[in-house]
Design an enzyme around this catalytic site. Structure first.
Site, short mmCIF file in Angstrom:
data_model
loop_
_atom_site.label_atom_id
_atom_site.label_comp_id
_atom_site.label_asym_id
_atom_site.label_seq_id
_atom_site.Cartn_x
_atom_site.Cartn_y
_atom_site.Cartn_z
N HIS A 115 -5.41 -3.42 2.29
CA HIS A 115 -5.84 -4.19 3.61
C HIS A 115 -6.28 -4.81 3.47
O HIS A 115 -7.75 -5.90 3.56
CB HIS A 115 -6.35 -3.36 4.84
CG HIS A 115 -5.36 -2.02 5.13
ND1 HIS A 115 -5.80 -0.72 4.37
CD2 HIS A 115 -5.54 -1.51 6.51
CE1 HIS A 115 -4.31 -0.12 5.28
NE2 HIS A 115 -4.99 -0.15 6.32
N PHE B 31 -14.51 -3.27 1.38
CA PHE B 31 -15.30 -1.67 1.27
C PHE B 31 -15.46 -1.89 -0.49
O PHE B 31 -16.15 -1.16 -0.84
CB PHE B 31 -15.27 -0.42 1.23
CG PHE B 31 -15.27 -0.40 3.17
CD1 PHE B 31 -15.73 -0.61 4.32
CD2 PHE B 31 -14.07 0.90 3.66
CE1 PHE B 31 -15.92 -1.33 6.13
CE2 PHE B 31 -14.27 0.29 5.59
CZ PHE B 31 -15.32 -0.22 5.74
N ASP C 285 -7.99 -5.59 13.58
CA ASP C 285 -9.47 -5.27 12.76
C ASP C 285 -10.02 -6.15 12.88
O ASP C 285 -11.72 -6.27 12.60
CB ASP C 285 -8.76 -4.66 11.32
CG ASP C 285 -8.23 -3.16 11.27
OD1 ASP C 285 -8.04 -2.95 12.79
OD2 ASP C 285 -8.63 -2.02 10.40
N ARG D 133 0.90 -0.81 -0.06
CA ARG D 133 -0.57 0.10 -0.34
C ARG D 133 1.05 0.96 0.26
O ARG D 133 0.98 2.45 -0.94
CB ARG D 133 -1.36 0.21 1.03
CG ARG D 133 -0.36 -0.39 2.48
CD ARG D 133 -1.10 0.31 3.50
NE ARG D 133 -0.47 0.42 5.13
CZ ARG D 133 -1.00 0.70 6.10
NH1 ARG D 133 -1.55 1.56 6.10
NH2 ARG D 133 -0.31 0.41 7.53
N GLU E 102 -18.22 5.44 -0.42
CA GLU E 102 -17.53 4.86 -1.07
C GLU E 102 -18.40 3.94 -2.72
O GLU E 102 -17.69 4.65 -3.37
CB GLU E 102 -17.42 3.39 -0.57
CG GLU E 102 -16.16 3.03 0.22
CD GLU E 102 -16.59 3.13 1.92
OE1 GLU E 102 -16.22 3.80 2.81
OE2 GLU E 102 -17.80 3.68 1.76
N ARG F 220 -1.08 -4.32 3.81
CA ARG F 220 -1.57 -3.65 4.76
C ARG F 220 0.63 -3.61 5.40
O ARG F 220 0.78 -2.28 5.31
CB ARG F 220 -2.70 -3.91 6.26
CG ARG F 220 -2.01 -2.86 7.50
CD ARG F 220 -2.35 -3.54 8.56
NE ARG F 220 -2.94 -2.27 9.87
CZ ARG F 220 -3.27 -2.05 10.50
NH1 ARG F 220 -4.00 -3.06 11.12
NH2 ARG F 220 -3.71 -1.10 11.47
#
Length: 315
Positions: free
Chosen positions: A107, A81, A115, A8, A56, A165
């Site tokens: 991610h 998302f 998470d 990322r 989004e 990530r």
């Protein structure tokens, strides 16, 4: 790009560096630029950066309009998302009209860590692969990610780019003549007994597994499939014929992702045993990234065990 860097982060820096070369590139984010790393582009080109907020679906629709007007949009949010919440807009507003929007999902996978299951997207490759005309990219390290970004800028069509990530080792920059081409896999090392077909951060782990197998007298070929769709079936069928067994390695559900794609390919050209390493059709678990990876068997040790099982299934 020596050392470790998250894909990322490599993506965000590459996008910012390429901004001057490609003035038609615009970047949209859903209020996550510090995490998706689109913040680097925002700092360099604030007039070409659009934070749409936590919306989004709207972001994808706006990007579709921009693409129809001749711009090259990159949308940015978490994979959960991008592939989950905005799926309908990606399908109907981007892919159906064949617009050149790059939907970036960061991610991805269980390495998101603490998470937990709601944010550990393990279905995105399957979802995006099922959309007609959608190109699906999952680079293995920071160097390959940078190459993929420029390739996608010049790609005329809808695409999904999955990023990770955690910081991971960069190794493709040390491979002489290494290049990136959409739809073309890369043979990372040769082998005769079994082929390890990997994507994303699992490529590095598969390379470690191949070294461990070599110490036991087993010759393992490693193929990096950075493009899940269109799949390099020619390269995979060649490996199937030459090694007689395949192990797929992905940080994704074993249903519908790389393992599914490779199985579909091999069944049509050269049926051989295909053993899948991945999340075995269950949701993620909260924990540190390395603990989550180990819990789901996304390790070099498990790949070795699966490779031996695949070899035992040879006729």
């Amino acid at each position: 790009m020596a050392g470790k860097i998250a894909t990322r982060s490599a993506y965000g820096k590459a996008l910012a560096e390429l901004g001057a070369k490609y003035p038609n590139v615009v970047v949209l984010d859903s209020d996550l630029s510090n995490a998706t790393m689109s913040k680097f582009f925002a700092a360099e080109y604030p007039e070409r950066f659009f934070n749409v907020g936590i919306a989004e679906c709207n972001m994808v629709g706006v990007a579709a309009g921009m693409a129809a007007a001749g711009l090259k949009p990159f949308t940015n949010t978490f994979a959960m998302f991008a592939a989950g919440r905005a799926y309908e807009q990606v399908r109907n507003s981007v892919a159906y009209p064949g617009l050149g929007v790059v939907c970036v999902g960061t991610h991805g996978g269980v390495s998101v860590g603490e998470d937990g299951a709601t944010h550990q997207c393990i279905e995105d490759l399957a979802l995006m692969r099922a959309i007609p005309g959608m190109t699906v990219i999952h680079p293995c390290d920071g160097h390959e990610t940078a190459l993929a970004v420029e390739a996608l800028i010049n790609y005329d069509g809808p695409a999904y780019l999955r990023l990770s990530r955690p910081n991971t080792e960069v190794f493709t920059d040390e491979m002489e003549g290494y290049s990136f081409e959409i739809g073309k896999g890369v043979t990372m090392r040769d082998g005769a007994d079994v082929t390890l077909v990997a994507t994303g951060l699992m490529v590095g782990i598969a390379m470690d597994a191949a070294k461990m197998l070599e110490a036991e007298g087993i010759s393992a070929r490693v193929i990096n499939i950075h493009t899940i769709k269109p799949l390099d079936c020619e390269l995979i069928c060649k490996a199937a014929k030459e090694t007689g067994a395949i192990v797929t390695c992905e940080e994704h559900n074993i249903v519908g992702g790389l393992g599914g794609a490779v199985s579909e390919c091999v069944s049509g050209c050269c049926p051989v045993p295909v053993v899948r390493v991945g999340v075995e059709d269950q949701f993620g678990r909260s924990g540190k990234a390395d603990e989550c990876m180990a819990y789901f068997g996304l390790t070099a040790e498990n790949i070795c065990a699966k490779a031996k099982a695949a070899i035992a299934l040879k006729k």
